[in-house]
Motif scaffolding. Structure first.
Motif, PDB file in Angstrom:
ATOM      1  N   SER A  42      64.492  33.010  19.628  1.00 29.13           N
ATOM      2  CA  SER A  42      65.651  32.130  19.480  1.00 29.13           C
ATOM      3  C   SER A  42      66.256  32.155  18.252  1.00 29.13           C
ATOM      4  O   SER A  42      65.426  32.174  17.261  1.00 29.13           O
ATOM      5  CB  SER A  42      65.662  30.467  20.094  1.00 29.13           C
ATOM      6  OG  SER A  42      66.500  29.995  19.681  1.00 29.13           O
ATOM      7  N   PRO A  43      67.717  32.291  18.226  1.00 24.69           N
ATOM      8  CA  PRO A  43      68.185  32.147  17.017  1.00 24.69           C
ATOM      9  C   PRO A  43      68.213  30.756  16.328  1.00 24.69           C
ATOM     10  O   PRO A  43      68.727  30.463  15.057  1.00 24.69           O
ATOM     11  CB  PRO A  43      69.852  32.654  17.109  1.00 24.69           C
ATOM     12  CG  PRO A  43      69.889  32.209  18.495  1.00 24.69           C
ATOM     13  CD  PRO A  43      68.355  32.395  19.086  1.00 24.69           C
ATOM     14  N   LEU A  44      67.742  29.760  16.978  1.00 21.84           N
ATOM     15  CA  LEU A  44      67.789  28.437  16.707  1.00 21.84           C
ATOM     16  C   LEU A  44      66.718  27.979  15.754  1.00 21.84           C
ATOM     17  O   LEU A  44      65.512  28.457  16.074  1.00 21.84           O
ATOM     18  CB  LEU A  44      67.896  27.482  17.769  1.00 21.84           C
ATOM     19  CG  LEU A  44      69.217  27.491  18.813  1.00 21.84           C
ATOM     20  CD1 LEU A  44      68.849  26.634  19.966  1.00 21.84           C
ATOM     21  CD2 LEU A  44      70.498  27.463  18.222  1.00 21.84           C
ATOM     22  N   CYS A  45      66.738  27.091  14.899  1.00 17.27           N
ATOM     23  CA  CYS A  45      65.768  26.431  13.955  1.00 17.27           C
ATOM     24  C   CYS A  45      65.105  25.534  15.200  1.00 17.27           C
ATOM     25  O   CYS A  45      65.474  25.116  16.122  1.00 17.27           O
ATOM     26  CB  CYS A  45      66.351  25.552  12.754  1.00 17.27           C
ATOM     27  SG  CYS A  45      67.115  24.232  13.372  1.00 17.27           S
ATOM     28  N   GLY A  46      63.812  25.022  14.506  1.00 20.91           N
ATOM     29  CA  GLY A  46      62.885  24.448  15.589  1.00 20.91           C
ATOM     30  C   GLY A  46      63.721  22.997  16.093  1.00 20.91           C
ATOM     31  O   GLY A  46      63.620  22.827  17.409  1.00 20.91           O
ATOM     32  N   ILE A  47      64.315  22.400  14.984  1.00 20.48           N
ATOM     33  CA  ILE A  47      65.103  21.020  15.566  1.00 20.48           C
ATOM     34  C   ILE A  47      66.250  21.407  16.669  1.00 20.48           C
ATOM     35  O   ILE A  47      66.263  20.452  17.577  1.00 20.48           O
ATOM     36  CB  ILE A  47      65.444  20.194  14.483  1.00 20.48           C
ATOM     37  CG1 ILE A  47      64.341  19.563  13.489  1.00 20.48           C
ATOM     38  CG2 ILE A  47      66.447  19.138  14.839  1.00 20.48           C
ATOM     39  CD1 ILE A  47      64.790  19.047  12.606  1.00 20.48           C
ATOM     40  N   ASP A  48      67.047  22.409  16.364  1.00 21.42           N
ATOM     41  CA  ASP A  48      67.974  22.626  17.306  1.00 21.42           C
ATOM     42  C   ASP A  48      67.355  23.159  18.629  1.00 21.42           C
ATOM     43  O   ASP A  48      67.759  23.029  19.553  1.00 21.42           O
ATOM     44  CB  ASP A  48      68.853  23.652  16.648  1.00 21.42           C
ATOM     45  CG  ASP A  48      69.762  22.980  15.629  1.00 21.42           C
ATOM     46  OD1 ASP A  48      69.799  21.872  15.581  1.00 21.42           O
ATOM     47  OD2 ASP A  48      70.262  23.746  14.825  1.00 21.42           O
ATOM     48  N   LEU A  49      66.532  23.804  18.707  1.00 21.53           N
ATOM     49  CA  LEU A  49      65.855  24.528  19.737  1.00 21.53           C
ATOM     50  C   LEU A  49      65.247  23.406  20.760  1.00 21.53           C
ATOM     51  O   LEU A  49      65.478  23.341  22.121  1.00 21.53           O
ATOM     52  CB  LEU A  49      64.652  25.312  19.346  1.00 21.53           C
ATOM     53  CG  LEU A  49      64.166  26.114  20.393  1.00 21.53           C
ATOM     54  CD1 LEU A  49      65.006  26.769  21.562  1.00 21.53           C
ATOM     55  CD2 LEU A  49      62.827  27.137  20.155  1.00 21.53           C
ATOM     56  N   VAL A  50      64.449  22.079  20.127  1.00 26.42           N
ATOM     57  CA  VAL A  50      63.954  21.082  20.623  1.00 26.42           C
ATOM     58  C   VAL A  50      65.273  20.501  21.378  1.00 26.42           C
ATOM     59  O   VAL A  50      65.207  20.007  22.388  1.00 26.42           O
ATOM     60  CB  VAL A  50      63.060  20.075  19.931  1.00 26.42           C
ATOM     61  CG1 VAL A  50      62.870  18.896  20.594  1.00 26.42           C
ATOM     62  CG2 VAL A  50      61.905  21.038  19.535  1.00 26.42           C
ATOM     63  N   LYS A  51      66.175  19.956  20.666  1.00 27.82           N
ATOM     64  CA  LYS A  51      67.578  19.524  21.052  1.00 27.82           C
ATOM     65  C   LYS A  51      68.091  20.050  22.162  1.00 27.82           C
ATOM     66  O   LYS A  51      68.611  19.631  22.997  1.00 27.82           O
ATOM     67  CB  LYS A  51      68.663  19.511  19.955  1.00 27.82           C
ATOM     68  CG  LYS A  51      69.706  18.649  20.148  1.00 27.82           C
ATOM     69  CD  LYS A  51      70.658  18.069  19.038  1.00 27.82           C
ATOM     70  CE  LYS A  51      71.845  17.380  19.307  1.00 27.82           C
ATOM     71  NZ  LYS A  51      72.633  17.227  18.248  1.00 27.82           N
ATOM     72  N   GLN A  52      68.264  21.387  22.233  1.00 25.76           N
ATOM     73  CA  GLN A  52      68.585  22.277  23.402  1.00 25.76           C
ATOM     74  C   GLN A  52      67.886  22.134  24.641  1.00 25.76           C
ATOM     75  O   GLN A  52      68.505  22.043  25.716  1.00 25.76           O
ATOM     76  CB  GLN A  52      68.773  23.864  22.996  1.00 25.76           C
ATOM     77  CG  GLN A  52      69.118  24.745  24.007  1.00 25.76           C
ATOM     78  CD  GLN A  52      69.306  26.048  23.770  1.00 25.76           C
ATOM     79  OE1 GLN A  52      70.075  26.889  23.250  1.00 25.76           O
ATOM     80  NE2 GLN A  52      68.021  26.789  23.871  1.00 25.76           N
ATOM     81  N   SER A  53      66.503  22.374  24.508  1.00 26.51           N
ATOM     82  CA  SER A  53      65.671  22.425  25.505  1.00 26.51           C
ATOM     83  C   SER A  53      64.986  21.429  26.112  1.00 26.51           C
ATOM     84  O   SER A  53      64.210  21.530  27.260  1.00 26.51           O
ATOM     85  CB  SER A  53      64.806  23.726  25.313  1.00 26.51           C
ATOM     86  OG  SER A  53      65.804  25.018  25.176  1.00 26.51           O
ATOM     87  N   VAL A  54      64.677  20.582  25.207  1.00 27.21           N
ATOM     88  CA  VAL A  54      63.682  19.445  25.573  1.00 27.21           C
ATOM     89  C   VAL A  54      64.412  18.058  26.002  1.00 27.21           C
ATOM     90  O   VAL A  54      65.342  17.802  25.325  1.00 27.21           O
ATOM     91  CB  VAL A  54      62.833  19.100  24.456  1.00 27.21           C
ATOM     92  CG1 VAL A  54      61.841  17.824  24.846  1.00 27.21           C
ATOM     93  CG2 VAL A  54      61.965  20.338  24.014  1.00 27.21           C
TER      94      VAL A  54
END
Length: 293
Positions: free
Chosen positions: A140-152
């Protein structure tokens, strides 16, 4: 009809045996199509535990990826292998060592592939903190915080103590900085099943009549020795993650939760977190015993 909940479980399986019962609940829900267990990650350094996770998953016919923390020397001493080593040794009599990936990259891969995921933590929050600080990668091109925000959608954590005397709790005490970082930076709601939520829910009685080769039964027998009865901190947490809509849950008002430097919980006005407890503990014991046994 609601879609099955997508869940990633992070566990410290080893220092206690209730993680094994919690994994059994998830595996059974997954096998029955009532949940989708995407993967299991492990947050201590004891590699015996990876084989125990694989043994329990195999018992239920569940094939999901396993992740292992890269952290070294974290709860991997002999005193934390009371049941993990003998159950692992039994598994290795007929299997190669279980395959595993690095925990955080596995979490990132699964979150990149799925949306509306529930992250369930039943141990210290080191893998969660490492997920939040992770950077863009091949998944993913997202950082961890943004990835969690997107998918969790929700994080459910066994941690904290939210009734008097508000003392420190083991999972938080094991890695206070990770717990503090998580509460400050997690971009989605966190629901805490505190120490009090599982303390008086005593389960495991149904394991006594199970097949002796059942890895959950083996784990409880080796850990408790003369009994199968154990408080159900992790099992209650997993059950809440699977069945949060039940009206039997006592759910706090939304608030802000942080953890002090001595691992005690601090609750104040704000948003982002709640804590829960089941209304009828004897009823919950019967439900959980019926699932794991």
């Amino acid at each position: 009809m609601n879609e099955p909940r997508k869940i990633i479980l992070d566990t410290d399986l080893g220092p206690d045996c209730d993680d094994c019962g919690a994994l059994a609940i998830l595996d059974k829900y997954h096998k029955e199509g009532k949940a989708e267990l995407l993967g299991v990650t492990h947050c201590t350094s004891d590699l015996n535990s990876v084989n125990v996770i694989a043994a329990i998953n195999e018992w239920f016919g569940v094939d999901v990826p396993i992740g292992q923390t890269d952290r070294k020397g974290f709860f991997d001493g002999v005193e934390y292998q009371k049941y993990t080593k003998p159950v692992s040794d039994e598994y290795l009599k007929t299997h190669e060592p279980a395959k595993y990936e690095s925990a955080v990259p596995l979490m990132r891969r699964l979150l990149a592939e799925h949306r509306d995921v529930t992250l369930v933590f039943i141990g210290p929050l080191n893998n969660m903190k490492e997920l939040l600080v992770s950077e863009a990668d091949e998944y993913s091109p997202l950082c961890g915080i943004d990835l969690v925000k997107q998918s969790v959608s929700t994080v459910v954590s066994m941690g904290g103590y939210f009734e008097p005397p508000f003392t420190r709790e083991f999972n938080i005490e094991c890695d206070i900085p990770s717990a503090q970082y998580t509460t400050e930076h997690c971009p989605v709601p966190i629901v805490y099943c505190g120490f009090e939520a599982g303390r008086d829910v005593i389960t495991g009685a149904s394991l006594e009549s199970c097949n002796d080769t059942y890895p959950v039964k083996q784990s409880y027998r080796l850990y408790i020795e003369n009994s199968f009865l154990r408080p159900s901190w992790d099992l209650v947490t997993v059950y809440y993650a699977l069945e949060p809509r039940l009206d039997r849950w006592i759910v706090s008002e939304e608030c802000k939760i942080r953890f002090n430097d001595d691992a005690t919980s601090a609750v104040s006005e704000g948003t982002g977190a709640r804590f829960v407890k089941y209304a009828d503990e004897r009823e919950l014991e019967q439900i959980i015993n019926g699932i794991i046994g």
